[in-house]
Scaffold this motif. Structure first.
Motif, PDB file in Angstrom:
ATOM      1  N   THR A  21      40.930  43.863  42.721  1.00 18.41           N
ATOM      2  CA  THR A  21      41.427  43.980  41.357  1.00 18.41           C
ATOM      3  C   THR A  21      41.889  45.399  41.042  1.00 18.41           C
ATOM      4  OG1 THR A  21      39.185  44.408  40.518  1.00 18.41           O
ATOM      5  CG2 THR A  21      39.951  42.129  40.488  1.00 18.41           C
ATOM      6  N   GLY A  23      41.643  48.513  39.023  1.00 16.92           N
ATOM      7  CA  GLY A  23      40.538  49.104  38.286  1.00 16.92           C
ATOM      8  C   GLY A  23      40.906  49.631  36.919  1.00 16.92           C
ATOM      9  N   GLU A  96      33.917  41.488  45.615  1.00 20.54           N
ATOM     10  CA  GLU A  96      34.841  42.094  44.668  1.00 20.54           C
ATOM     11  C   GLU A  96      35.041  43.573  44.982  1.00 20.54           C
ATOM     12  OE1 GLU A  96      33.633  41.331  40.691  1.00 20.54           O
ATOM     13  OE2 GLU A  96      33.682  39.146  40.925  1.00 20.54           O
ATOM     14  N   SER A  98      37.200  46.799  43.433  1.00 20.07           N
ATOM     15  CA  SER A  98      38.026  47.329  42.351  1.00 20.07           C
ATOM     16  C   SER A  98      38.690  48.610  42.827  1.00 20.07           C
ATOM     17  CB  SER A  98      37.168  47.595  41.114  1.00 20.07           C
ATOM     18  OG  SER A  98      37.938  48.138  40.069  1.00 20.07           O
TER      19      SER A  98
END
Length: 216
Positions: A21, A23, A96, A98
């Motif tokens: 993802t 950040g 996950e 980031s």
């Protein structure tokens, strides 16, 4: 009429799903981001939900490495796939990662941020860690000594309005002043250790880009 017959079949086991993802704004990152396993040549499949799926990895501890391209800092994390280990990863849960931005990242308008160069005299300092007192985020200077530090949440109590100065046409401005003072930028680490502990205060304008070099 043609007749179809199944002549062979195979199956693959999902070992790892990786969610990468942005950040700064969340969601999928922009640009050329690549995900790999350092200990394996297995390439991931990226599904429509932007998860990177790895199949049939060795059942051991592996390192997920993310190449952020030009807009994000590289990142990595270790995942244990050994089913006998007490900390083994559940394949049904995504790992996950980031990604934090580099100075080349297209920051959204209205985000409070400081961009500059860390200098030892007139020499840019590469690979130093720069942070702000009271904030957990740190950034690493580029090979040109550049850095960008952004503030994603500023309390209204920490914003101070400074009236315009009619003597020099300086416009009024909103400043980030936690505790009534300008934030302190600090260098916690540098390649040769010489700048560790260096601190300096910076006037930071709220909702825009502040340009300020840090000179030791």
């Amino acid at each position: 009429m043609s007749e179809w017959r199944r002549v062979a079949g195979f199956s693959r086991d999902l070992s790892l799903a990786v969610a990468v993802t942005d950040g700064v704004v969340g969601g999928a990152p922009v640009g050329d981001v690549r995900v790999r396993i350092e200990e394996s040549d297995v390439r991931p499949i990226r599904n429509p939900s932007s998860y990177y799926l790895f199949f049939d990895l060795p059942q051991e501890s592996v390192t997920v490495a993310v190449d952020g391209g030009g807009r994000y800092r590289d990142a990595s994390t270790t995942v244990n796939l050994d089913p006998a280990a007490t900390d083994t990863h559940d394949a049904g849960e995504a790992v996950e990662v980031s990604l934090e931005p580099t100075p080349a990242y297209p920051f959204p308008a209205g985000l409070t941020r400081v961009r500059g160069t860390l200098l030892d005299g007139e020499t840019p300092v590469e690979g130093a860690t720069v942070g702000v007192t009271g904030h957990s985020r740190t950034v690493t200077t580029t090979d040109a000594g550049e850095f960008v530090h952004y503030f994603d949440a500023i309390a209204s109590a920490d914003v101070e309005w400074v009236d315009p100065d009619p003597t020099d046409d300086e416009p009024g401005r909103r400043l980030y002043r936690p505790g009534g003072s300008d934030p302190t930028f600090e260098v916690s680490d540098s390649p040769d250790g010489s700048l560790g502990g260096f601190q300096t205060s910076v006037e930071v304008r709220v909702g825009t880009l502040t340009t300020h070099d840090l000179t030791y």
